[in-house]
Design an enzyme around this catalytic site. Structure first.
Site, PDB file in Angstrom:
ATOM      1  N   LYS A   1      49.304   2.234  68.465  1.00  0.00           N
ATOM      2  CA  LYS A   1      48.118   3.076  68.285  1.00  0.00           C
ATOM      3  C   LYS A   1      47.126   2.849  69.443  1.00  0.00           C
ATOM      4  O   LYS A   1      47.440   2.172  70.395  1.00  0.00           O
ATOM      5  CB  LYS A   1      47.495   2.826  66.911  1.00  0.00           C
ATOM      6  CG  LYS A   1      48.492   2.992  65.739  1.00  0.00           C
ATOM      7  CD  LYS A   1      48.897   4.433  65.489  1.00  0.00           C
ATOM      8  CE  LYS A   1      50.114   4.606  64.593  1.00  0.00           C
ATOM      9  NZ  LYS A   1      49.978   4.201  63.205  1.00  0.00           N
TER      10      LYS A   1
HETATM   11  C1  LIG Z   1      50.757   4.218  61.862  1.00  0.00           C
HETATM   12  C2  LIG Z   1      50.353   5.140  60.777  1.00  0.00           C
HETATM   13  C3  LIG Z   1      50.059   4.700  59.486  1.00  0.00           C
HETATM   14  C4  LIG Z   1      50.285   3.298  59.038  1.00  0.00           C
HETATM   15  O1  LIG Z   1      49.633   2.398  59.847  1.00  0.00           O
HETATM   16  P1  LIG Z   1      49.934   0.849  59.680  1.00  0.00           P
HETATM   17  O2  LIG Z   1      48.726   0.208  60.290  1.00  0.00           O
HETATM   18  O3  LIG Z   1      51.190   0.572  60.453  1.00  0.00           O
HETATM   19  O4  LIG Z   1      50.073   0.552  58.250  1.00  0.00           O
HETATM   20  C5  LIG Z   1      49.605   5.618  58.560  1.00  0.00           C
HETATM   21  N1  LIG Z   1      49.463   6.907  58.877  1.00  0.00           N
HETATM   22  C6  LIG Z   1      49.754   7.371  60.103  1.00  0.00           C
HETATM   23  C7  LIG Z   1      49.555   8.807  60.398  1.00  0.00           C
HETATM   24  C8  LIG Z   1      50.228   6.496  61.085  1.00  0.00           C
HETATM   25  O5  LIG Z   1      50.568   6.964  62.279  1.00  0.00           O
END
Ligand SMILES: *Cc1c(COP(=O)(O)O)cnc(C)c1O
Length: 382
Positions: free
Chosen positions: A188
């Site tokens: 991210k």
């Molecule tokens: C990455 C992601 C999540 C989950 O994030 P984590 O921190 O890995 O639990 C949820 N929703 C979306 C759209 C994502 O891309």
């Protein structure tokens, strides 16, 4: 292999994290609070609650709203499964709203049409989870207006979108959503290894998020049943989880947050390079609307010829380009198929999926590596 995304870790990050190891607190210390305050201040939200993942933050968001068995959560089929699973954790039913093919986001038109039908059939959703796909905000103004008309809460899954904006304000300021969720997974925009955050301007929701992130336990006498029995005293007043972020994660997040705007700037430049270099190929490029400024977590191309998606994907991987596909429509996952969903239920999402390839975009992507991605794509598609 050039990955589709990856973290950047600096010497400052390493110093910040190692300093925690010799400090008094490894968890439940001052850095988590500082990180919460810093993210809230950055995006302009009143309250922020850190969690050990965005998945956990989505779960406590549903709990804070009071979602339960017999209730209904709607989200987009084009998202990571966590956006839907949070409803299932609470025993609620999940349904989906098809996408706007221009943005890959939940279509506000489709949402409105589905709400009108749901009102007639007598089963409206309690929660809608719009997902800021690739870092581009949904049409939050219209979704808010629909929420006010039909009485649902909005949990904005902005896992892709910290640093992005809608109508001139950072995603997360809370002008439209009841709760906004960020993810700090390494792919991210900024990372805490694992980590997430829930932001809200509603003090009552914030107190409930705080409760559910740590067992449902409170030390606030104002929340207790009866009087406190002394300075040691706490009460469990709801069934929560241990979803707390550690001090190590918060220290990394605080250090990374300093570079948020620079990171998003770099991603926007990389996106602009792709837009110019790939415009003549037989594919559709992503679109950033007039009211949105995407954080460009992902750069998704859609091939004109869906039948060529797999061979093109395989040729890119064979050439050392670590492409990926975001996402397999959630309703087509076997878990959701077993709940009654079928191919054809959300045709625009399925069409999107059949053509989509995510190509590399991340802060450490060099100009030379990006040129390699462009040249490889051009060689395969021309
Ligand atoms: C990455 C992601 C999540 C989950 O994030 P984590 O921190 O890995 O639990 C949820 N929703 C979306 C759209 C994502 O891309």
């Amino acid at each position: 292999m050039i990955p589709y995304g990856r973290q950047e870790i600096t010497d400052d990050d390493i110093a910040a994290v190692t300093a925690v190891l010799t400090s008094d607190f490894l968890t439940q210390g001052p850095r988590v609070t500082a990180f919460e305050n810093a993210v809230a201040a950055k995006v302009g939200a009143a309250h922020a609650i850190a969690a050990n993942s965005a998945t956990s933050a989505l779960h406590i968001a549903c709990q804070a709203i009071g979602l339960g068995p017999g209730d209904l959560l709607w989200t987009s089929p084009i998202t990571f499964v966590a956006s839907a699973n949070c409803g299932r954790y609470c025993g609620a039913d999940v349904d989906f709203v098809d996408i706007d093919p221009a943005t890959f986001n939940m279509s506000a038109d489709a949402l409105e049409a589905k709400l009108i039908a749901a009102q007639k059939s007598g089963r409206l959703p309690q929660v809608v989870v719009p997902v800021a796909m690739c870092g581009q905000s949904c049409d939050m103004r219209r979704i808010r207006a629909l929420a006010d008309t039909y009485g649902f809460k909005v949990i904005e899954d902005a896992s892709h979108a910290i640093g992005g904006s809608f109508a001139g304000a950072y995603v997360g300021r809370g002008d439209y959503a009841d709760i906004t969720i960020f993810s700090f997974h390494p792919v991210k925009i900024i990372t805490t290894a694992e980590g997430g955050m829930a932001l809200t301007n509603d003090a009552a929701l914030a107190a409930r998020l705080r409760l559910f992130v740590s067992h449902g336990i409170t030390r606030d006498e104002g929340q207790m049943v009866g009087a406190s029995e002394g300075p040691w005293y706490y009460q469990q007043i709801a069934l929560g989880e241990n979803y707390r972020m550690t001090e190590l994660q918060a220290a990394l997040g605080l250090s990374q947050l300093d570079r948020l705007d620079a990171y998003v700037q770099t991603r926007r430049q990389q996106a602009a390079v792709y837009q110019a270099a790939l415009a003549d190929l037989p594919l559709t490029l992503p679109f950033d609307g007039p009211e949105t400024a995407s954080a460009w977590h992902l750069f998704v191309i859609r091939l004109d010829d869906a039948a060529s998606r797999r061979p093109v994907f395989e040729q890119l991987r064979a050439a050392g380009i670590g492409v990926n596909v975001h996402y397999i429509p959630v309703h087509l996952q076997p878990y959701y198929r077993a709940l009654g969903f079928n191919p054809g239920d959300f045709p625009l999402a399925e069409d999107y999926y059949s053509r989509a390839i995510s190509i590399p975009v991340y802060v450490g992507l060099t100009a030379a590596a990006q040129l390699q991605v462009i040249n490889t794509l051009r060689r395969i598609l021309t």
